[in-house]
Design a protein around this motif. Sequence first.
Motif, mmCIF file in Angstrom:
data_model
loop_
_atom_site.group_PDB
_atom_site.id
_atom_site.type_symbol
_atom_site.label_atom_id
_atom_site.label_comp_id
_atom_site.label_asym_id
_atom_site.label_seq_id
_atom_site.Cartn_x
_atom_site.Cartn_y
_atom_site.Cartn_z
ATOM 1 N N MET A 1 -12.898 -11.982 -13.659
ATOM 2 C CA MET A 1 -11.718 -12.241 -14.938
ATOM 3 C C MET A 1 -10.988 -12.362 -15.128
ATOM 4 O O MET A 1 -10.239 -13.428 -14.607
ATOM 5 N N ARG A 2 -9.496 -12.123 -16.298
ATOM 6 C CA ARG A 2 -8.619 -12.600 -15.772
ATOM 7 C C ARG A 2 -7.130 -11.455 -16.003
ATOM 8 O O ARG A 2 -7.696 -10.277 -16.505
ATOM 9 N N THR A 3 -7.092 -12.456 -14.838
ATOM 10 C CA THR A 3 -5.685 -10.843 -15.746
ATOM 11 C C THR A 3 -4.492 -10.974 -15.721
ATOM 12 O O THR A 3 -3.697 -12.210 -15.435
ATOM 13 N N ILE A 4 -3.724 -10.271 -16.358
ATOM 14 C CA ILE A 4 -3.251 -10.675 -17.463
ATOM 15 C C ILE A 4 -1.551 -9.149 -17.351
ATOM 16 O O ILE A 4 -1.713 -8.675 -16.731
ATOM 17 N N VAL A 5 -0.455 -9.795 -16.446
ATOM 18 C CA VAL A 5 1.332 -9.435 -15.170
ATOM 19 C C VAL A 5 1.732 -9.276 -16.528
ATOM 20 O O VAL A 5 2.549 -10.291 -16.547
ATOM 21 N N VAL A 6 2.342 -8.591 -17.064
ATOM 22 C CA VAL A 6 3.582 -8.742 -17.751
ATOM 23 C C VAL A 6 4.595 -7.430 -17.002
ATOM 24 O O VAL A 6 4.565 -6.231 -17.405
ATOM 25 N N PRO A 7 5.372 -7.564 -16.370
ATOM 26 C CA PRO A 7 5.670 -7.165 -14.960
ATOM 27 C C PRO A 7 7.466 -6.281 -16.178
ATOM 28 O O PRO A 7 7.606 -5.027 -15.798
ATOM 29 N N VAL A 8 8.282 -6.858 -17.296
ATOM 30 C CA VAL A 8 9.011 -5.741 -18.065
ATOM 31 C C VAL A 8 9.054 -5.875 -19.798
ATOM 32 O O VAL A 8 9.100 -6.795 -19.648
ATOM 33 N N VAL A 9 8.277 -4.826 -19.804
ATOM 34 C CA VAL A 9 7.722 -4.497 -21.275
ATOM 35 C C VAL A 9 9.252 -4.572 -21.522
ATOM 36 O O VAL A 9 9.358 -5.235 -22.721
ATOM 37 N N ASN A 10 9.851 -4.115 -21.177
ATOM 38 C CA ASN A 10 11.238 -3.217 -21.933
ATOM 39 C C ASN A 10 12.566 -4.116 -21.231
ATOM 40 O O ASN A 10 13.243 -3.686 -20.202
ATOM 41 N N VAL A 11 12.753 -5.056 -22.029
ATOM 42 C CA VAL A 11 13.384 -6.273 -20.983
ATOM 43 C C VAL A 11 14.544 -5.456 -21.389
ATOM 44 O O VAL A 11 15.660 -6.564 -20.296
ATOM 45 N N ASP A 12 15.394 -5.346 -22.936
ATOM 46 C CA ASP A 12 16.485 -5.059 -22.668
ATOM 47 C C ASP A 12 17.066 -4.194 -21.722
ATOM 48 O O ASP A 12 17.777 -4.309 -20.892
ATOM 49 N N GLY A 13 16.984 -2.502 -22.050
ATOM 50 C CA GLY A 13 16.793 -1.503 -21.169
ATOM 51 C C GLY A 13 16.681 -2.157 -19.975
ATOM 52 O O GLY A 13 17.811 -1.618 -19.158
ATOM 53 N N PHE A 14 15.939 -3.185 -19.534
ATOM 54 C CA PHE A 14 15.633 -3.218 -17.576
ATOM 55 C C PHE A 14 16.433 -3.779 -17.904
ATOM 56 O O PHE A 14 17.536 -3.310 -16.432
ATOM 57 N N GLU A 15 17.360 -4.512 -18.360
ATOM 58 C CA GLU A 15 18.537 -5.884 -17.859
ATOM 59 C C GLU A 15 19.411 -5.020 -17.714
ATOM 60 O O GLU A 15 20.639 -5.358 -16.774
ATOM 61 N N ILE A 16 20.141 -4.030 -18.659
ATOM 62 C CA ILE A 16 21.429 -3.079 -18.783
ATOM 63 C C ILE A 16 20.702 -2.030 -17.360
ATOM 64 O O ILE A 16 22.368 -2.388 -17.629
ATOM 65 N N SER A 17 19.994 -1.597 -16.843
ATOM 66 C CA SER A 17 19.867 -0.974 -16.190
ATOM 67 C C SER A 17 20.052 -2.037 -15.099
ATOM 68 O O SER A 17 21.021 -0.710 -13.776
#
Length: 693
Positions: A223-239
């Motif tokens: 199987m292939r696992t795709i990990v995208v830990p931060v979808v909302n990069v703008d909001g996360f970085e601000i928070s």
Amino acid sequence: MRITRVGPGVVSAVALVAAGLAGAGVATAAPRPSAQDDKVQIVTVHASTQKERSAVDALGLDTTEHADATGVDVVLHGAADVARLRASGKRWTVKVADLAAVTRANARKDKAYAASVAMSQLPSGRTSYRHLADYNAEMAALAQKYPTRVKPLTLENTSVLGKPVHGIEITDNAANIKDGKPVFLMMGAHHAREWPSSEHALEFAYDLLESGDARNAGLLKNMRTIVVPVVNVDGFEISREASPIGDFGTFDYEMKRKNCAISAATPAPYIPGTCDNNLAGRLRGTDPNRNYPGFWGGPGASTNWRSDTFRGDAPGSEPEVDNIRKLVSGRQVTNLITNHTYSNLILRPPSLASTGFSPDEIKYRALGADMAEHNDYANIPSFGLYDTSGSTEDWSYWNTGGLGFTFEIGTEGFHPTFETGVVAEYAGLAPAAGAGKGGNREAYYRMAAATVDPSMHSTITGKAPANTTLTIRKTYQGMTSPVIQPNGTVGAPIPFTDVLTSSLVGKGGAFSWAVNPSTRPLVAGRYGRDPVAPTQPSAPIANPAGIPAVNGSEFSNVTIQGLPTYDNGKVLFTFGWTGPNPDPNVDWDFYIYDSAGNQVASAATLANPEIAAALDPVPGGYRVEAINYANGASADWTGTMSFEPPTPAIVTGVKETWNLTCENKQGKVMGTRSIVVDRGQSVDVGNPCNRKK
């Protein structure tokens, strides 16, 4: 004081008191204004039915994803929110009287934990929350360390503010993205302030690569696992980078939930300024998890640009959402988990009660239960929390057929202490509900096992010459929900277009290609089943002798039978007493538990009679708890258990096809096929590159 009964995985008032987080815990319909109103609080608004919880969400307050059969948690950001809730006439219980104080205490605990622990029990050994730069650097380092097993991924769109969105792909020979393996997509931080969601996503990458778990070799191969830990990069970085104010107010950017889009409806005074410094504060932006086009515009999302659940100006309008749509649509993502906080829940489609259960409900529910065995979260359909529209897995499942879930991690807030919200929840350590059961780590491994399981997806087999490319494709026009307008009227649905496509490179010889079913669930129909036996006869529920004191309980036992004798689609527990409806003088509340002690239904309103219902009840013994909430000694209760048959299946009979083409190295089409393949089915297409066969 009402004593709140809670099922497994739901934090209780007792636990909050023990942690020093609870307020007075008094349920009230209309408290007098006080100094407490100015503090930021978490309250549980009493709502015992899905309809009532959806009504709470519609108030426009900061509704959390924390809810159970008794109510839904709401963050009150000061006196104005308290006044709005008071005006609604709803009752509530204060769970956290001063959220700012809790936040300050958590920061001190995080600092002390990081200073005292060299390596945590996480696969990475991490001891503190990551920053966006940490995620990007660690993913790059994993790709460098494991060049054949990790492929860096940059999603197609930059964010609203122009930042790239990164992820990694994990499998043997990771560079070959056209290998035909089933794909498991793991995501975090659709909502910026939900920091544990990203931590859990990346920790599973470390687990697959470095934990030494005996299962890893098979998973990396198959199987292939795709990990995208931060979808909302703008909001996360601000928070994550905000200087904490601690009041959870408009300008406390640590509590930002949304992305950085500026709606066309934003009034002119609130348009100037940056995403982290403007007159609208953290409230400017779109909620990415209300913006997916599937069922967009329906209940459970706000039309108000200031709301934390603002749906955006159009279905799928946000670049961060479009990133995930394109990734899912182009990679045959057969399994998906989108991580959030908080509520100890595993949620599956549908997100709207009006949609009806999915055609895969039995399989879906069983997979959720398999994962819930390890984190001890409640395994329920999303609408069981409250109605939402425009959510990730609701679009993904109905429009692609991939099996998607939302994990609501923990019970202690959006980003609790790292030790509890990340280490304990992931590794299955106390005080997490999954302590000793494997925690989310093991739940993720169960989802990975389901990704490999061919009964969970579809398979295309055949033979293809070397240097050929097989492509399956489907283009269709979907429709949103009937769109709720800002004035409350309902307009026509809005069409949207999705393109589902993926490719496999022929190596010269036999191939096996894991894909999603050719017929989308939205086309196949809704879940239902024709009854195969009569329903169980109605029966009285025995009322024990005597009457408990106010707030006291008494218990009765009942038995639900099943196939082959009876086929019960729904069980109704009806309780009443002599008096009017509603009864201002007498109030009995009722909770029903299965043989394992899990709460399966409740009736805790002001109605007389009280009615609790459960769908597709599992045969076995059940326990009924009757609580004398108010003056029960003046009117004792009687009860009845009755049954309704299953809802007959709604099946369209329409079969969609995958349109398959075979191209040679020069791009010339050598052959085509139309393929109908169902979930769990394998179809042999022979040599699709040969026009004659």
